[in-house]
Design a protein around this motif. Structure first.
Motif, PDB file in Angstrom:
ATOM      1  N   GLU A  23      -3.501  -1.157 -15.684  1.00 53.14           N
ATOM      2  CA  GLU A  23      -2.164  -1.404 -15.129  1.00 53.14           C
ATOM      3  C   GLU A  23      -2.053  -0.859 -13.711  1.00 53.14           C
ATOM      4  O   GLU A  23      -1.440  -1.487 -12.841  1.00 53.14           O
ATOM      5  CB  GLU A  23      -1.096  -0.785 -16.012  1.00 53.14           C
ATOM      6  CG  GLU A  23      -0.882  -1.524 -17.321  1.00 53.14           C
ATOM      7  CD  GLU A  23       0.104  -0.809 -18.234  1.00 53.14           C
ATOM      8  OE1 GLU A  23       0.753   0.155 -17.797  1.00 53.14           O
ATOM      9  OE2 GLU A  23       0.208  -1.231 -19.395  1.00 53.14           O
ATOM     10  N   GLN A  24      -2.641   0.305 -13.457  1.00 54.83           N
ATOM     11  CA  GLN A  24      -2.623   0.874 -12.107  1.00 54.83           C
ATOM     12  C   GLN A  24      -3.403  -0.006 -11.141  1.00 54.83           C
ATOM     13  O   GLN A  24      -2.963  -0.250 -10.020  1.00 54.83           O
ATOM     14  CB  GLN A  24      -3.208   2.282 -12.111  1.00 54.83           C
ATOM     15  CG  GLN A  24      -2.335   3.301 -12.781  1.00 54.83           C
ATOM     16  CD  GLN A  24      -2.998   4.662 -12.839  1.00 54.83           C
ATOM     17  OE1 GLN A  24      -4.194   4.798 -12.619  1.00 54.83           O
ATOM     18  NE2 GLN A  24      -2.206   5.678 -13.131  1.00 54.83           N
ATOM     19  N   ILE A  25      -4.557  -0.485 -11.573  1.00 59.34           N
ATOM     20  CA  ILE A  25      -5.373  -1.359 -10.736  1.00 59.34           C
ATOM     21  C   ILE A  25      -4.616  -2.650 -10.434  1.00 59.34           C
ATOM     22  O   ILE A  25      -4.526  -3.085  -9.284  1.00 59.34           O
ATOM     23  CB  ILE A  25      -6.726  -1.655 -11.413  1.00 59.34           C
ATOM     24  CG1 ILE A  25      -7.564  -0.385 -11.492  1.00 59.34           C
ATOM     25  CG2 ILE A  25      -7.477  -2.767 -10.674  1.00 59.34           C
ATOM     26  CD1 ILE A  25      -8.776  -0.507 -12.395  1.00 59.34           C
ATOM     27  N   ASP A  26      -4.041  -3.265 -11.471  1.00 60.74           N
ATOM     28  CA  ASP A  26      -3.287  -4.504 -11.294  1.00 60.74           C
ATOM     29  C   ASP A  26      -2.104  -4.308 -10.361  1.00 60.74           C
ATOM     30  O   ASP A  26      -1.817  -5.155  -9.511  1.00 60.74           O
ATOM     31  CB  ASP A  26      -2.797  -5.037 -12.642  1.00 60.74           C
ATOM     32  CG  ASP A  26      -3.935  -5.516 -13.540  1.00 60.74           C
ATOM     33  OD1 ASP A  26      -5.062  -5.728 -13.024  1.00 60.74           O
ATOM     34  OD2 ASP A  26      -3.696  -5.661 -14.753  1.00 60.74           O
ATOM     35  N   SER A  27      -1.408  -3.197 -10.501  1.00 59.82           N
ATOM     36  CA  SER A  27      -0.259  -2.914  -9.662  1.00 59.82           C
ATOM     37  C   SER A  27      -0.653  -2.739  -8.200  1.00 59.82           C
ATOM     38  O   SER A  27       0.016  -3.229  -7.286  1.00 59.82           O
ATOM     39  CB  SER A  27       0.462  -1.664 -10.167  1.00 59.82           C
ATOM     40  OG  SER A  27       1.594  -1.394  -9.379  1.00 59.82           O
ATOM     41  N   THR A  28      -1.765  -2.072  -7.958  1.00 60.97           N
ATOM     42  CA  THR A  28      -2.264  -1.886  -6.598  1.00 60.97           C
ATOM     43  C   THR A  28      -2.626  -3.223  -5.966  1.00 60.97           C
ATOM     44  O   THR A  28      -2.284  -3.493  -4.815  1.00 60.97           O
ATOM     45  CB  THR A  28      -3.486  -0.953  -6.587  1.00 60.97           C
ATOM     46  OG1 THR A  28      -3.104   0.311  -7.138  1.00 60.97           O
ATOM     47  CG2 THR A  28      -4.028  -0.745  -5.189  1.00 60.97           C
ATOM     48  N   ILE A  29      -3.283  -4.082  -6.725  1.00 63.38           N
ATOM     49  CA  ILE A  29      -3.657  -5.410  -6.224  1.00 63.38           C
ATOM     50  C   ILE A  29      -2.414  -6.251  -5.980  1.00 63.38           C
ATOM     51  O   ILE A  29      -2.302  -6.919  -4.944  1.00 63.38           O
ATOM     52  CB  ILE A  29      -4.626  -6.101  -7.201  1.00 63.38           C
ATOM     53  CG1 ILE A  29      -5.965  -5.369  -7.203  1.00 63.38           C
ATOM     54  CG2 ILE A  29      -4.810  -7.575  -6.838  1.00 63.38           C
ATOM     55  CD1 ILE A  29      -6.920  -5.808  -8.273  1.00 63.38           C
ATOM     56  N   GLY A  54      -1.850   2.517   1.925  1.00 64.80           N
ATOM     57  CA  GLY A  54      -1.231   2.210   0.652  1.00 64.80           C
ATOM     58  C   GLY A  54      -0.983   3.466  -0.165  1.00 64.80           C
ATOM     59  O   GLY A  54      -0.951   4.575   0.359  1.00 64.80           O
ATOM     60  N   TYR A  55      -0.840   3.285  -1.440  1.00 63.19           N
ATOM     61  CA  TYR A  55      -0.524   4.386  -2.330  1.00 63.19           C
ATOM     62  C   TYR A  55      -1.737   4.777  -3.146  1.00 63.19           C
ATOM     63  O   TYR A  55      -2.536   3.939  -3.528  1.00 63.19           O
ATOM     64  CB  TYR A  55       0.598   3.989  -3.296  1.00 63.19           C
ATOM     65  CG  TYR A  55       1.873   3.647  -2.601  1.00 63.19           C
ATOM     66  CD1 TYR A  55       2.702   4.644  -2.124  1.00 63.19           C
ATOM     67  CD2 TYR A  55       2.239   2.328  -2.402  1.00 63.19           C
ATOM     68  CE1 TYR A  55       3.877   4.333  -1.474  1.00 63.19           C
ATOM     69  CE2 TYR A  55       3.407   2.017  -1.752  1.00 63.19           C
ATOM     70  CZ  TYR A  55       4.223   3.025  -1.295  1.00 63.19           C
ATOM     71  OH  TYR A  55       5.378   2.711  -0.650  1.00 63.19           O
ATOM     72  N   ASN A  56      -1.856   6.056  -3.444  1.00 59.66           N
ATOM     73  CA  ASN A  56      -2.903   6.537  -4.324  1.00 59.66           C
ATOM     74  C   ASN A  56      -2.333   6.573  -5.731  1.00 59.66           C
ATOM     75  O   ASN A  56      -1.569   7.461  -6.081  1.00 59.66           O
ATOM     76  CB  ASN A  56      -3.368   7.926  -3.886  1.00 59.66           C
ATOM     77  CG  ASN A  56      -4.445   8.472  -4.801  1.00 59.66           C
ATOM     78  OD1 ASN A  56      -4.890   7.792  -5.719  1.00 59.66           O
ATOM     79  ND2 ASN A  56      -4.851   9.692  -4.554  1.00 59.66           N
ATOM     80  N   ARG A  57      -2.702   5.592  -6.543  1.00 64.67           N
ATOM     81  CA  ARG A  57      -2.172   5.533  -7.898  1.00 64.67           C
ATOM     82  C   ARG A  57      -3.155   6.083  -8.919  1.00 64.67           C
ATOM     83  O   ARG A  57      -2.888   6.070 -10.099  1.00 64.67           O
ATOM     84  CB  ARG A  57      -1.838   4.084  -8.255  1.00 64.67           C
ATOM     85  CG  ARG A  57      -0.630   3.580  -7.531  1.00 64.67           C
ATOM     86  CD  ARG A  57      -0.124   2.347  -8.253  1.00 64.67           C
ATOM     87  NE  ARG A  57       1.146   1.952  -7.710  1.00 64.67           N
ATOM     88  CZ  ARG A  57       1.318   0.995  -6.820  1.00 64.67           C
ATOM     89  NH1 ARG A  57       0.279   0.347  -6.365  1.00 64.67           N
ATOM     90  NH2 ARG A  57       2.515   0.690  -6.374  1.00 64.67           N
ATOM     91  N   ARG A  58      -4.297   6.525  -8.443  1.00 66.72           N
ATOM     92  CA  ARG A  58      -5.269   7.059  -9.401  1.00 66.72           C
ATOM     93  C   ARG A  58      -4.711   8.336  -9.999  1.00 66.72           C
ATOM     94  O   ARG A  58      -4.163   9.172  -9.310  1.00 66.72           O
ATOM     95  CB  ARG A  58      -6.598   7.328  -8.726  1.00 66.72           C
ATOM     96  CG  ARG A  58      -7.242   6.058  -8.219  1.00 66.72           C
ATOM     97  CD  ARG A  58      -8.631   6.243  -7.719  1.00 66.72           C
ATOM     98  NE  ARG A  58      -8.832   7.506  -7.048  1.00 66.72           N
ATOM     99  CZ  ARG A  58      -9.902   7.803  -6.370  1.00 66.72           C
ATOM    100  NH1 ARG A  58     -10.860   6.933  -6.253  1.00 66.72           N
ATOM    101  NH2 ARG A  58     -10.031   8.965  -5.784  1.00 66.72           N
ATOM    102  N   GLY A  59      -4.891   8.490 -11.285  1.00 64.73           N
ATOM    103  CA  GLY A  59      -4.291   9.613 -11.979  1.00 64.73           C
ATOM    104  C   GLY A  59      -5.184  10.825 -12.110  1.00 64.73           C
ATOM    105  O   GLY A  59      -4.763  11.838 -12.675  1.00 64.73           O
ATOM    106  N   SER A  60      -6.398  10.774 -11.618  1.00 65.49           N
ATOM    107  CA  SER A  60      -7.285  11.916 -11.810  1.00 65.49           C
ATOM    108  C   SER A  60      -6.869  13.079 -10.913  1.00 65.49           C
ATOM    109  O   SER A  60      -6.374  12.892  -9.818  1.00 65.49           O
ATOM    110  CB  SER A  60      -8.729  11.528 -11.521  1.00 65.49           C
ATOM    111  OG  SER A  60      -8.943  11.394 -10.158  1.00 65.49           O
ATOM    112  N   LYS A  61      -7.087  14.259 -11.388  1.00 61.58           N
ATOM    113  CA  LYS A  61      -6.717  15.456 -10.624  1.00 61.58           C
ATOM    114  C   LYS A  61      -7.509  15.524  -9.331  1.00 61.58           C
ATOM    115  O   LYS A  61      -6.988  15.916  -8.297  1.00 61.58           O
ATOM    116  CB  LYS A  61      -6.979  16.697 -11.487  1.00 61.58           C
ATOM    117  CG  LYS A  61      -6.462  17.955 -10.878  1.00 61.58           C
ATOM    118  CD  LYS A  61      -6.407  19.131 -11.841  1.00 61.58           C
ATOM    119  CE  LYS A  61      -7.685  19.349 -12.572  1.00 61.58           C
ATOM    120  NZ  LYS A  61      -7.708  20.564 -13.367  1.00 61.58           N
TER     121      LYS A  61
END
Length: 88
Positions: free
Chosen positions: A13-19, A76-83
């Motif tokens: 979902e994060q990948i799709d949203s970024t695209i 853009g935005y960093n939507r990756r959730g990793s610390k």
């Protein structure tokens, strides 16, 4: 496969949203309307071939290249959730 408190499919979902955001931004920047015969910025004549190839063109190649360089700095935005990604 999501980890922690995220539900299954959260990463996709994060990948799709970024695209989707990138496509939306690119579409909003497409030229609209009638092509100009002279550049909006510098006043140079825009070649007929460019006006035919890019409907709604408003800038000469040099000015468009400069504008593209300035817009490339948008990250853009960093939507990756990793610390780790949040520490950078």
């Amino acid at each position: 496969m999501a980890t922690g408190w995220a539900h299954d499919g959260a990463v996709q979902e994060q990948i799709d949203s970024t695209i989707d955001d990138a496509v939306q931004r690119a579409r909003s920047q497409l030229p609209k309307g009638e092509s100009l015969s002279h550049c909006e910025e510098c006043g140079a004549k825009i070649p007929e071939a460019r006006r035919a190839a890019v409907p709604g063109v408003r800038l000469c190649i040099a000015c468009q290249s400069e504008q593209d360089k300035q817009q490339a700095s948008y990250a853009g935005y960093n939507r990756r959730g990793s610390k780790d990604s949040q520490l950078r």
